[in-house]
Design an enzyme around this catalytic site. Structure first.
Site, PDB file in Angstrom:
ATOM      1  N   ILE A  16      -3.200  26.647  43.660  1.00 40.00           N
ATOM      2  CA  ILE A  16      -3.649  25.278  43.969  1.00 40.00           C
ATOM      3  C   ILE A  16      -2.622  24.569  44.846  1.00 40.00           C
ATOM      4  N   LYS A  39       9.887  28.642  42.585  1.00 39.68           N
ATOM      5  CA  LYS A  39      10.749  29.740  42.111  1.00 39.68           C
ATOM      6  C   LYS A  39      10.283  31.101  42.643  1.00 39.68           C
ATOM      7  N   LEU A  40       9.057  31.144  43.110  1.00 38.17           N
ATOM      8  CA  LEU A  40       8.427  32.400  43.548  1.00 38.17           C
ATOM      9  C   LEU A  40       8.405  33.430  42.427  1.00 38.17           C
ATOM     10  N   ALA A  90       4.085  23.278  39.534  1.00 34.25           N
ATOM     11  CA  ALA A  90       4.779  24.483  39.063  1.00 34.25           C
ATOM     12  C   ALA A  90       4.557  24.705  37.576  1.00 34.25           C
ATOM     13  N   THR A 137      -4.355  20.186  32.826  1.00 33.43           N
ATOM     14  CA  THR A 137      -5.576  20.975  32.632  1.00 33.43           C
ATOM     15  C   THR A 137      -6.498  20.353  31.593  1.00 33.43           C
ATOM     16  N   ASP A 138      -7.788  20.683  31.690  1.00 33.52           N
ATOM     17  CA  ASP A 138      -8.729  20.214  30.662  1.00 33.52           C
ATOM     18  C   ASP A 138      -8.513  20.962  29.339  1.00 33.52           C
ATOM     19  N   GLU A 139      -7.741  22.061  29.383  1.00 41.56           N
ATOM     20  CA  GLU A 139      -7.539  22.849  28.157  1.00 41.56           C
ATOM     21  C   GLU A 139      -6.748  22.091  27.098  1.00 41.56           C
ATOM     22  N   TYR A 162      -0.389  28.377  26.220  1.00 43.55           N
ATOM     23  CA  TYR A 162      -0.456  27.734  27.542  1.00 43.55           C
ATOM     24  C   TYR A 162      -0.853  26.266  27.416  1.00 43.55           C
ATOM     25  N   SER A 165       1.710  24.069  25.778  1.00 40.59           N
ATOM     26  CA  SER A 165       2.858  23.735  26.642  1.00 40.59           C
ATOM     27  C   SER A 165       2.463  22.684  27.674  1.00 40.59           C
ATOM     28  N   LYS A 166       1.237  22.759  28.173  1.00 41.49           N
ATOM     29  CA  LYS A 166       0.774  21.744  29.129  1.00 41.49           C
ATOM     30  C   LYS A 166       0.588  20.399  28.419  1.00 41.49           C
ATOM     31  N   ASN A 192     -10.354  25.958  38.565  1.00 36.58           N
ATOM     32  CA  ASN A 192     -10.441  26.015  40.027  1.00 36.58           C
ATOM     33  C   ASN A 192     -10.829  27.418  40.471  1.00 36.58           C
ATOM     34  N   PRO A 217     -14.551  43.393  33.410  1.00 33.10           N
ATOM     35  CA  PRO A 217     -14.326  43.165  31.977  1.00 33.10           C
ATOM     36  C   PRO A 217     -14.705  41.759  31.524  1.00 33.10           C
ATOM     37  N   ARG A 226     -17.194  27.577  31.155  1.00 35.38           N
ATOM     38  CA  ARG A 226     -16.151  26.890  31.914  1.00 35.38           C
ATOM     39  C   ARG A 226     -16.824  26.015  32.968  1.00 35.38           C
TER      40      ARG A 226
HETATM   41  P1  NAD Z   1      -0.300  29.629  39.916  1.00 28.20           P
HETATM   42  O1  NAD Z   1       0.106  30.460  38.756  1.00 28.20           O
HETATM   43  O2  NAD Z   1      -1.172  30.206  40.968  1.00 28.20           O
HETATM   44  O3  NAD Z   1       1.004  29.074  40.668  1.00 28.20           O
HETATM   45  C1  NAD Z   1       2.105  28.578  39.976  1.00 28.20           C
HETATM   46  C2  NAD Z   1       3.236  28.374  40.984  1.00 28.20           C
HETATM   47  O4  NAD Z   1       4.357  27.809  40.276  1.00 28.20           O
HETATM   48  C3  NAD Z   1       3.724  29.671  41.618  1.00 28.20           C
HETATM   49  O5  NAD Z   1       3.934  29.484  43.002  1.00 28.20           O
HETATM   50  C4  NAD Z   1       5.028  29.959  40.898  1.00 28.20           C
HETATM   51  O6  NAD Z   1       5.947  30.700  41.686  1.00 28.20           O
HETATM   52  C5  NAD Z   1       5.516  28.551  40.620  1.00 28.20           C
HETATM   53  N1  NAD Z   1       6.449  28.483  39.481  1.00 28.20           N
HETATM   54  C6  NAD Z   1       6.284  29.041  38.256  1.00 28.20           C
HETATM   55  N2  NAD Z   1       7.362  28.797  37.487  1.00 28.20           N
HETATM   56  C7  NAD Z   1       8.209  28.054  38.238  1.00 28.20           C
HETATM   57  C8  NAD Z   1       9.482  27.472  38.009  1.00 28.20           C
HETATM   58  N3  NAD Z   1      10.106  27.634  36.826  1.00 28.20           N
HETATM   59  N4  NAD Z   1      10.067  26.761  38.987  1.00 28.20           N
HETATM   60  C9  NAD Z   1       9.445  26.594  40.190  1.00 28.20           C
HETATM   61  N5  NAD Z   1       8.256  27.150  40.481  1.00 28.20           N
HETATM   62  C10 NAD Z   1       7.633  27.861  39.517  1.00 28.20           C
HETATM   63  O7  NAD Z   1      -0.929  28.327  39.279  1.00 28.20           O
HETATM   64  P2  NAD Z   1      -2.167  27.450  39.761  1.00 28.20           P
HETATM   65  O8  NAD Z   1      -3.414  28.079  39.286  1.00 28.20           O
HETATM   66  O9  NAD Z   1      -2.006  27.140  41.192  1.00 28.20           O
HETATM   67  O10 NAD Z   1      -1.933  26.143  38.882  1.00 28.20           O
HETATM   68  C11 NAD Z   1      -1.125  25.086  39.364  1.00 28.20           C
HETATM   69  C12 NAD Z   1      -1.080  23.979  38.329  1.00 28.20           C
HETATM   70  O11 NAD Z   1      -2.383  23.514  38.058  1.00 28.20           O
HETATM   71  C13 NAD Z   1      -0.494  24.400  36.982  1.00 28.20           C
HETATM   72  O12 NAD Z   1       0.283  23.335  36.500  1.00 28.20           O
HETATM   73  C14 NAD Z   1      -1.723  24.613  36.113  1.00 28.20           C
HETATM   74  O13 NAD Z   1      -1.416  24.379  34.758  1.00 28.20           O
HETATM   75  C15 NAD Z   1      -2.647  23.565  36.666  1.00 28.20           C
HETATM   76  N6  NAD Z   1      -4.087  23.844  36.534  1.00 28.20           N
HETATM   77  C16 NAD Z   1      -4.604  25.011  37.027  1.00 28.20           C
HETATM   78  C17 NAD Z   1      -5.977  25.217  36.966  1.00 28.20           C
HETATM   79  C18 NAD Z   1      -6.604  26.474  37.519  1.00 28.20           C
HETATM   80  O14 NAD Z   1      -7.812  26.655  37.369  1.00 28.20           O
HETATM   81  N7  NAD Z   1      -5.871  27.357  38.174  1.00 28.20           N
HETATM   82  C19 NAD Z   1      -6.800  24.243  36.391  1.00 28.20           C
HETATM   83  C20 NAD Z   1      -6.229  23.087  35.876  1.00 28.20           C
HETATM   84  C21 NAD Z   1      -4.872  22.888  35.970  1.00 28.20           C
HETATM   85  O1  DAU Z   2      -9.611  25.070  32.411  1.00 25.67           O
HETATM   86  C1  DAU Z   2      -8.522  25.058  33.282  1.00 25.67           C
HETATM   87  C2  DAU Z   2      -7.750  26.353  33.158  1.00 25.67           C
HETATM   88  O2  DAU Z   2      -8.530  27.349  33.810  1.00 25.67           O
HETATM   89  C3  DAU Z   2      -6.361  26.290  33.773  1.00 25.67           C
HETATM   90  O3  DAU Z   2      -5.588  25.341  33.079  1.00 25.67           O
HETATM   91  C4  DAU Z   2      -5.685  27.665  33.739  1.00 25.67           C
HETATM   92  O4  DAU Z   2      -4.436  27.601  34.409  1.00 25.67           O
HETATM   93  C5  DAU Z   2      -6.586  28.649  34.450  1.00 25.67           C
HETATM   94  O5  DAU Z   2      -6.023  29.946  34.385  1.00 25.67           O
HETATM   95  C6  DAU Z   2      -7.979  28.648  33.824  1.00 25.67           C
HETATM   96  O6  DAU Z   2      -7.911  29.149  32.475  1.00 25.67           O
HETATM   97  P1  DAU Z   2      -9.044  30.127  31.896  1.00 25.67           P
HETATM   98  O7  DAU Z   2      -8.496  30.877  30.753  1.00 25.67           O
HETATM   99  O8  DAU Z   2     -10.316  29.385  31.694  1.00 25.67           O
HETATM  100  O9  DAU Z   2      -9.251  31.074  33.200  1.00 25.67           O
HETATM  101  P2  DAU Z   2      -9.481  32.656  33.327  1.00 25.67           P
HETATM  102  O10 DAU Z   2      -9.841  32.907  34.755  1.00 25.67           O
HETATM  103  O11 DAU Z   2      -8.359  33.427  32.747  1.00 25.67           O
HETATM  104  O12 DAU Z   2     -10.765  32.893  32.424  1.00 25.67           O
HETATM  105  C7  DAU Z   2     -11.975  32.217  32.671  1.00 25.67           C
HETATM  106  C8  DAU Z   2     -12.957  32.640  31.599  1.00 25.67           C
HETATM  107  O13 DAU Z   2     -13.291  34.026  31.815  1.00 25.67           O
HETATM  108  C9  DAU Z   2     -12.415  32.577  30.195  1.00 25.67           C
HETATM  109  O14 DAU Z   2     -13.461  32.200  29.307  1.00 25.67           O
HETATM  110  C10 DAU Z   2     -11.954  34.002  29.887  1.00 25.67           C
HETATM  111  C11 DAU Z   2     -12.932  34.836  30.684  1.00 25.67           C
HETATM  112  N1  DAU Z   2     -12.426  36.116  31.241  1.00 25.67           N
HETATM  113  C12 DAU Z   2     -11.249  36.087  31.939  1.00 25.67           C
HETATM  114  C13 DAU Z   2     -10.751  37.257  32.485  1.00 25.67           C
HETATM  115  C14 DAU Z   2      -9.438  37.244  33.246  1.00 25.67           C
HETATM  116  C15 DAU Z   2     -13.145  37.283  31.079  1.00 25.67           C
HETATM  117  O15 DAU Z   2     -14.236  37.278  30.469  1.00 25.67           O
HETATM  118  N2  DAU Z   2     -12.662  38.422  31.642  1.00 25.67           N
HETATM  119  C16 DAU Z   2     -11.478  38.472  32.322  1.00 25.67           C
HETATM  120  O16 DAU Z   2     -11.067  39.549  32.792  1.00 25.67           O
END
Ligand code: NAD
Ligand code: DAU
Length: 357
Positions: A16, A39-40, A90, A137-139, A162, A165-166, A192, A217, A226
């Site tokens: 994101i 931090k990559l 991050a 997150t909505d979680e 997860y 912690s959020k 997203n 899977p 979701r």
């Molecule tokens: P991501 O895992 O793709 O990216 C996380 C980034 O943070 C990476 O570039 C990683 O290198 C960096 N990072 C991790 N630990 C770090 C540290 N200690 N210091 C500096 N950088 C660090 O995550 P994302 O899916 O892009 O999510 C971004 C944010 O949005 C997160 O806070 C996540 O909780 C939140 N969020 C994600 C979703 C989703 O669907 N992906 C939904 C709601 C909220």
């Molecule tokens: O709701 C927001 C959250 O969405 C973010 O805060 C998280 O960072 C993001 O990873 C995401 O969490 P989910 O656990 O919902 O996403 P994931 O893609 O891991 O899984 C989506 C749904 O699909 C969940 O119900 C688990 C299921 N799933 C996931 C994987 C990876 C499967 O059925 N098979 C799979 O292999």
């Protein structure tokens, strides 16, 4: 409307964060600088931003290889760049990883956010023309039954390491606002999807497995629900909130697009088959039911009326269109996929950034 000179984006090399940086430069009309502090980890990939680096690198876009848990490193970046806005992405973000290894989640999501807040407080002192925006997150709201929605005032009930912690990090952000007057905003977003999504998450994993003829899977009965939001729409929502959101407020961001996982996977199969010139049902036989995720939240559904009514934001794409664009992006970007999987991008980072570290 608030204006900033230098936005510090933590986690800007992630899914994101990189889409947000691209939105800032290409769509928002912003004229200032953006610093990507990352931090990559395995999830951070600078190849997600090569176009931005090429066009704006060294003039308006900068990368800092820093861990948010390293307060001295964060302080140095704040002092060097003079950032007046922090957009904090991050985090360790994958629920499955938090189940097998929660330690990193507590470290980065909780301690790292605490460090960042402390650094911001120390650097900005009592300034009111600055902003700390926290992405959550909505979680944090827990799991819903068949009906109901998460609102901004829904009580927190996190159920995975997860989300716990959020939730803790959200509380810290709000506590820094109430206790120290730090100007903050906070957003809680649903799932997203879109380009540059790390292929351990449901949608990119299923797309790549379809292309490669591997099993798809599905956890449990596949009926967990979701709400899916196109990542570009999330980026535009964050921009609205940081520029026009009310200080001290939180905003829900959602796609208003609830789907059971099985429906999502079936749709991916159909779109991927179409894009690959195969019969519609070609990939569906790959669907494989596997053991459920422990503590698997059943349903998330988000009410984002506040963001729509107060700030005039809305989603721009249907799920079908967004998913099609996403499938096409993965078809057209084999180098990115290969680099993420092979760790090849780390060599690229070493070559391009070693001198700066
Ligand atoms: P991501 O895992 O793709 O990216 C996380 C980034 O943070 C990476 O570039 C990683 O290198 C960096 N990072 C991790 N630990 C770090 C540290 N200690 N210091 C500096 N950088 C660090 O995550 P994302 O899916 O892009 O999510 C971004 C944010 O949005 C997160 O806070 C996540 O909780 C939140 N969020 C994600 C979703 C989703 O669907 N992906 C939904 C709601 C909220
Ligand atoms: O709701 C927001 C959250 O969405 C973010 O805060 C998280 O960072 C993001 O990873 C995401 O969490 P989910 O656990 O919902 O996403 P994931 O893609 O891991 O899984 C989506 C749904 O699909 C969940 O119900 C688990 C299921 N799933 C996931 C994987 C990876 C499967 O059925 N098979 C799979 O292999």
């Amino acid at each position: 409307m608030r204006e900033f000179k230098t936005i510090l984006v933590t986690g800007g090399a992630g899914f994101i964060g990189s889409n947000f940086i691209r939105h800032v430069f290409r769509k928002s009309g912003y004229k200032g600088k953006a610093v990507n502090l990352d931090k990559l980890t395995y999830a951070g990939n600078l190849l997600s931003l090569t176009d931005i680096e090429k066009e704006y690198g060294g003039t308006r876009y900068f990368f800092e290889h820093v861990d948010i848990c390293d307060k001295a490193g964060v302080m140095k970046t704040l002092k060097d760049t003079g950032a007046d806005c922090i957009v904090h992405f991050a985090a360790e973000s994958h629920v499955d990883r938090s189940i097998t290894g929660p330690g990193e989640f507590i470290q980065t999501n909780l301690i790292g956010t605490f460090n960042l807040l402390e650094a911001a407080r120390e650097f900005w002192k009592d300034r009111k023309d600055v902003l700390f925006h926290h992405i959550s997150t909505d979680e944090v709201y827990g799991s819903l039954g068949d009906i109901g929605y998460f609102f901004e005032d829904t009580a927190y009930d996190p159920r995975s390491p997860y989300s716990a912690s959020k939730a803790g990090s959200d509380h810290l952000v709000m506590a820094y606002h109430h206790t120290y007057g730090l100007p903050v905003t906070l957003s809680n977003c649903s799932n997203n999807y879109g380009p540059y999504h790390f292929p351990e998450k449901l949608i990119p994993l299923m797309i790549l497995n379809c292309f490669e003829g591997k099993p798809l899977p599905v956890y449990g009965d596949g009926m967990n629900v979701r709400d899916w939001l196109y990542v570009e729409d999330h980026a535009s929502a964050i921009w609205k909130i940081i520029t026009d959101g009310k200080i001290g407020d939180k905003y829900n961001v959602g796609g208003e697009n609830e789907r059971p996982n099985l429906e999502v996977v079936n749709l991916i199969c159909e779109i991927a088959a179409g894009e690959n010139g195969k019969p519609k049902d070609e990939y569906k036989s790959l669907i494989t039911y596997v053991k459920d995720r422990p503590g698997h939240d059943r349903r998330y559904a988000i009410n984002c009326d506040k963001l729509k009514k107060e700030l005039g934001w809305k989603q721009s794409v249907t799920f079908e269109d967004g998913l099609r664009q996403t499938v096409r992006w993965y078809l057209n970007n084999p180098e990115w996929i290969e680099s993420v999987r092979s760790g090849e991008y780390r060599k690229w980072i070493e070559k391009n950034y070693a001198a700066r570290d």
